[in-house]
Design a protein around this motif. Structure first.
Motif, PDB file in Angstrom:
ATOM      1  N   MET A 193      58.197  41.001 -67.533  1.00  0.00           N
ATOM      2  CA  MET A 193      57.983  42.444 -67.371  1.00  0.00           C
ATOM      3  C   MET A 193      57.095  42.970 -68.490  1.00  0.00           C
ATOM      4  O   MET A 193      57.158  42.513 -69.625  1.00  0.00           O
ATOM      5  CB  MET A 193      59.312  43.200 -67.394  1.00  0.00           C
ATOM      6  N   ARG A 194      56.284  43.941 -68.126  1.00  0.00           N
ATOM      7  CA  ARG A 194      55.416  44.614 -69.098  1.00  0.00           C
ATOM      8  C   ARG A 194      55.536  46.120 -68.860  1.00  0.00           C
ATOM      9  O   ARG A 194      55.294  46.612 -67.754  1.00  0.00           O
ATOM     10  CB  ARG A 194      53.974  44.162 -68.910  1.00  0.00           C
ATOM     11  N   VAL A 195      55.943  46.838 -69.908  1.00  0.00           N
ATOM     12  CA  VAL A 195      56.123  48.280 -69.826  1.00  0.00           C
ATOM     13  C   VAL A 195      55.272  48.934 -70.911  1.00  0.00           C
ATOM     14  O   VAL A 195      55.270  48.488 -72.062  1.00  0.00           O
ATOM     15  CB  VAL A 195      57.614  48.659 -70.000  1.00  0.00           C
ATOM     16  N   HIS A 196      54.548  49.972 -70.535  1.00  0.00           N
ATOM     17  CA  HIS A 196      53.763  50.734 -71.498  1.00  0.00           C
ATOM     18  C   HIS A 196      54.522  52.007 -71.873  1.00  0.00           C
ATOM     19  O   HIS A 196      55.122  52.655 -71.011  1.00  0.00           O
ATOM     20  CB  HIS A 196      52.407  51.099 -70.908  1.00  0.00           C
ATOM     21  N   VAL A 197      54.469  52.365 -73.162  1.00  0.00           N
ATOM     22  CA  VAL A 197      55.196  53.523 -73.678  1.00  0.00           C
ATOM     23  C   VAL A 197      54.217  54.448 -74.395  1.00  0.00           C
ATOM     24  O   VAL A 197      53.438  53.991 -75.242  1.00  0.00           O
ATOM     25  CB  VAL A 197      56.314  53.108 -74.652  1.00  0.00           C
ATOM     26  N   VAL A 198      54.273  55.747 -74.057  1.00  0.00           N
ATOM     27  CA  VAL A 198      53.429  56.732 -74.745  1.00  0.00           C
ATOM     28  C   VAL A 198      54.282  57.929 -75.153  1.00  0.00           C
ATOM     29  O   VAL A 198      55.313  58.217 -74.556  1.00  0.00           O
ATOM     30  CB  VAL A 198      52.260  57.212 -73.858  1.00  0.00           C
ATOM     31  N   SER A 199      53.821  58.619 -76.184  1.00  0.00           N
ATOM     32  CA  SER A 199      54.471  59.847 -76.631  1.00  0.00           C
ATOM     33  C   SER A 199      53.411  60.762 -77.217  1.00  0.00           C
ATOM     34  O   SER A 199      52.345  60.307 -77.641  1.00  0.00           O
ATOM     35  CB  SER A 199      55.537  59.545 -77.680  1.00  0.00           C
ATOM     36  N   ASP A 200      53.689  62.055 -77.237  1.00  0.00           N
ATOM     37  CA  ASP A 200      52.788  63.030 -77.847  1.00  0.00           C
ATOM     38  C   ASP A 200      51.410  62.979 -77.195  1.00  0.00           C
ATOM     39  O   ASP A 200      50.388  62.785 -77.855  1.00  0.00           O
ATOM     40  CB  ASP A 200      52.725  62.817 -79.363  1.00  0.00           C
ATOM     41  N   VAL A 201      51.426  63.174 -75.894  1.00  0.00           N
ATOM     42  CA  VAL A 201      50.197  63.158 -75.099  1.00  0.00           C
ATOM     43  C   VAL A 201      49.335  64.380 -75.419  1.00  0.00           C
ATOM     44  O   VAL A 201      48.106  64.283 -75.497  1.00  0.00           O
ATOM     45  CB  VAL A 201      50.542  63.117 -73.594  1.00  0.00           C
ATOM     46  N   HIS A 202      49.947  65.520 -75.567  1.00  0.00           N
ATOM     47  CA  HIS A 202      49.291  66.766 -75.962  1.00  0.00           C
ATOM     48  C   HIS A 202      47.973  66.998 -75.226  1.00  0.00           C
ATOM     49  O   HIS A 202      46.915  67.213 -75.833  1.00  0.00           O
ATOM     50  CB  HIS A 202      49.084  66.797 -77.476  1.00  0.00           C
ATOM     51  N   GLY A 203      48.064  66.931 -73.898  1.00  0.00           N
ATOM     52  CA  GLY A 203      46.934  67.324 -73.068  1.00  0.00           C
ATOM     53  C   GLY A 203      45.903  66.261 -72.774  1.00  0.00           C
ATOM     54  O   GLY A 203      44.948  66.531 -72.036  1.00  0.00           O
ATOM     55  N   ASN A 204      46.059  65.047 -73.289  1.00  0.00           N
ATOM     56  CA  ASN A 204      45.051  63.999 -73.082  1.00  0.00           C
ATOM     57  C   ASN A 204      45.233  63.355 -71.709  1.00  0.00           C
ATOM     58  O   ASN A 204      45.685  62.213 -71.580  1.00  0.00           O
ATOM     59  CB  ASN A 204      45.130  62.954 -74.188  1.00  0.00           C
ATOM     60  N   ALA A 205      44.865  64.096 -70.674  1.00  0.00           N
ATOM     61  CA  ALA A 205      45.058  63.625 -69.302  1.00  0.00           C
ATOM     62  C   ALA A 205      44.158  62.450 -68.972  1.00  0.00           C
ATOM     63  O   ALA A 205      44.546  61.563 -68.198  1.00  0.00           O
ATOM     64  CB  ALA A 205      44.816  64.773 -68.327  1.00  0.00           C
ATOM     65  N   GLY A 212      63.889  45.886 -64.495  1.00  0.00           N
ATOM     66  CA  GLY A 212      63.528  44.649 -65.179  1.00  0.00           C
ATOM     67  C   GLY A 212      64.691  43.962 -65.841  1.00  0.00           C
ATOM     68  O   GLY A 212      64.504  43.199 -66.793  1.00  0.00           O
ATOM     69  N   GLY A 213      65.908  44.232 -65.367  1.00  0.00           N
ATOM     70  CA  GLY A 213      67.092  43.602 -65.935  1.00  0.00           C
ATOM     71  C   GLY A 213      67.593  44.229 -67.217  1.00  0.00           C
ATOM     72  O   GLY A 213      68.545  43.725 -67.824  1.00  0.00           O
ATOM     73  N   LEU A 214      66.993  45.357 -67.660  1.00  0.00           N
ATOM     74  CA  LEU A 214      67.410  46.028 -68.891  1.00  0.00           C
ATOM     75  C   LEU A 214      67.831  47.461 -68.590  1.00  0.00           C
ATOM     76  O   LEU A 214      67.408  48.059 -67.603  1.00  0.00           O
ATOM     77  CB  LEU A 214      66.270  46.032 -69.923  1.00  0.00           C
ATOM     78  N   ARG A 215      68.652  48.003 -69.474  1.00  0.00           N
ATOM     79  CA  ARG A 215      69.102  49.397 -69.369  1.00  0.00           C
ATOM     80  C   ARG A 215      68.338  50.247 -70.389  1.00  0.00           C
ATOM     81  O   ARG A 215      68.366  49.974 -71.592  1.00  0.00           O
ATOM     82  CB  ARG A 215      70.608  49.499 -69.633  1.00  0.00           C
ATOM     83  N   PHE A 216      67.657  51.271 -69.882  1.00  0.00           N
ATOM     84  CA  PHE A 216      66.852  52.163 -70.696  1.00  0.00           C
ATOM     85  C   PHE A 216      67.562  53.519 -70.787  1.00  0.00           C
ATOM     86  O   PHE A 216      67.788  54.174 -69.772  1.00  0.00           O
ATOM     87  CB  PHE A 216      65.467  52.362 -70.076  1.00  0.00           C
ATOM     88  N   GLY A 217      67.902  53.939 -72.006  1.00  0.00           N
ATOM     89  CA  GLY A 217      68.565  55.214 -72.214  1.00  0.00           C
ATOM     90  C   GLY A 217      67.596  56.252 -72.763  1.00  0.00           C
ATOM     91  O   GLY A 217      66.830  55.962 -73.689  1.00  0.00           O
TER      92      GLY A 217
END
Length: 262
Positions: free
Chosen positions: A1-13, A139-144
């Protein structure tokens, strides 16, 4: 599994459109809105309403002034608008239409403090799951997930303001954290209350982290704790026991997602 994570997008569509490329899922940790752009002062909601010069002064006060000075200047700006609530509301709706429309991969999202979570159900279409104080399994994992940020001590939020950041009392936030059980990946907007993770080296101050998140990490020992909020942290990563604690970066500026693989 491959998961991408982002934070603080602040308008960068534009970057958000590409954030899920090649991933099985995309995790968004909040702050979609660009309310105050501290680099390009003519951008963001305040830039559009007040112009670059006024926003530049506001940014300077945030860096160098007292809280009272900053609040007084902010109030003087909003007083120049005939209907500030309508102006802000329209700008938020426009940004959310663009930003949620940019999400293409299966997405799991939680709001940040620069968000209005009450509006998210209106924009979260098929393939976008909004979670806050909840767990999702894939993906077999628990995401909180826990969204928002903590109110500063002794600060009472204004209930009738035209813009109210998603700031939670410590008690409310801790209840949301307490609802997460047996998590493998802890997904939050703010970091655990670890000094090197909460200190911003450019703003030269510590943001507020959560002690409840530290407790959860120590008790449940998830594989990862991922978060954002602090744009220029003293350190982007540390370990608490077996848990990798990782600031996933200021996505507005980096335009690069953090990658989890298992």
């Amino acid at each position: 599994m491959r998961v991408h994570v982002v934070s603080d997008v602040h308008g960068n569509a534009d970057a958000l459109k590409r954030a899920g490329d090649g991933a099985d899922a995309l995790i968004v940790l909040g702050d979609l809105l660009d309310f105050v752009d501290y680099r390009e002062h003519d951008k963001g909601i305040m830039g559009a309403l007040f112009g670059a010069e006024k926003v530049g002064e506001f940014a300077r006060l945030r860096r160098e002034g007292t809280r009272d000075e900053t609040v007084a200047f902010s109030r003087s700006l909003w007083a120049t608008l005939a209907d500030p609530a309508a102006a802000v509301g329209e700008a938020i709706l426009d940004q959310y239409a663009t930003l949620f429309g940019a999400l293409t991969a299966p997405t799991y999202a939680t709001p940040g403090n620069v968000d209005d979570p009450s509006l998210w159900p209106e924009f979260a279409g098929d393939g976008i799951q909004v979670l806050d104080g909840e767990v999702a399994e894939f993906g077999g994992l628990r995401f909180g997930f826990v969204g928002g940020a903590l109110l500063p001590p002794n600060v009472v939020p204004r209930r009738n303001g035209f813009w109210r950041p998603y700031l939670r009392t410590r008690e409310e936030y801790d209840v949301a954290v307490g609802a997460l059980e047996n998590v493998d990946v802890l997904c939050t907007h703010i970091p655990p209350a670890v000094p090197e993770l909460t200190y911003d080296v450019v703003a030269r101050r510590s943001e507020i982290g959560s002690a409840a998140l530290v407790d959860l990490v120590r008790e449940q020992q998830p594989r990862w704790s991922v978060f954002g909020h602090v744009h220029q942290p003293l350190t982007a990563r540390t370990r608490l026991g077996r848990t990798e604690c990782r600031n996933v970066g200021h996505f507005k500026e980096t335009a690069q997602p953090y990658v989890l693989r298992w």
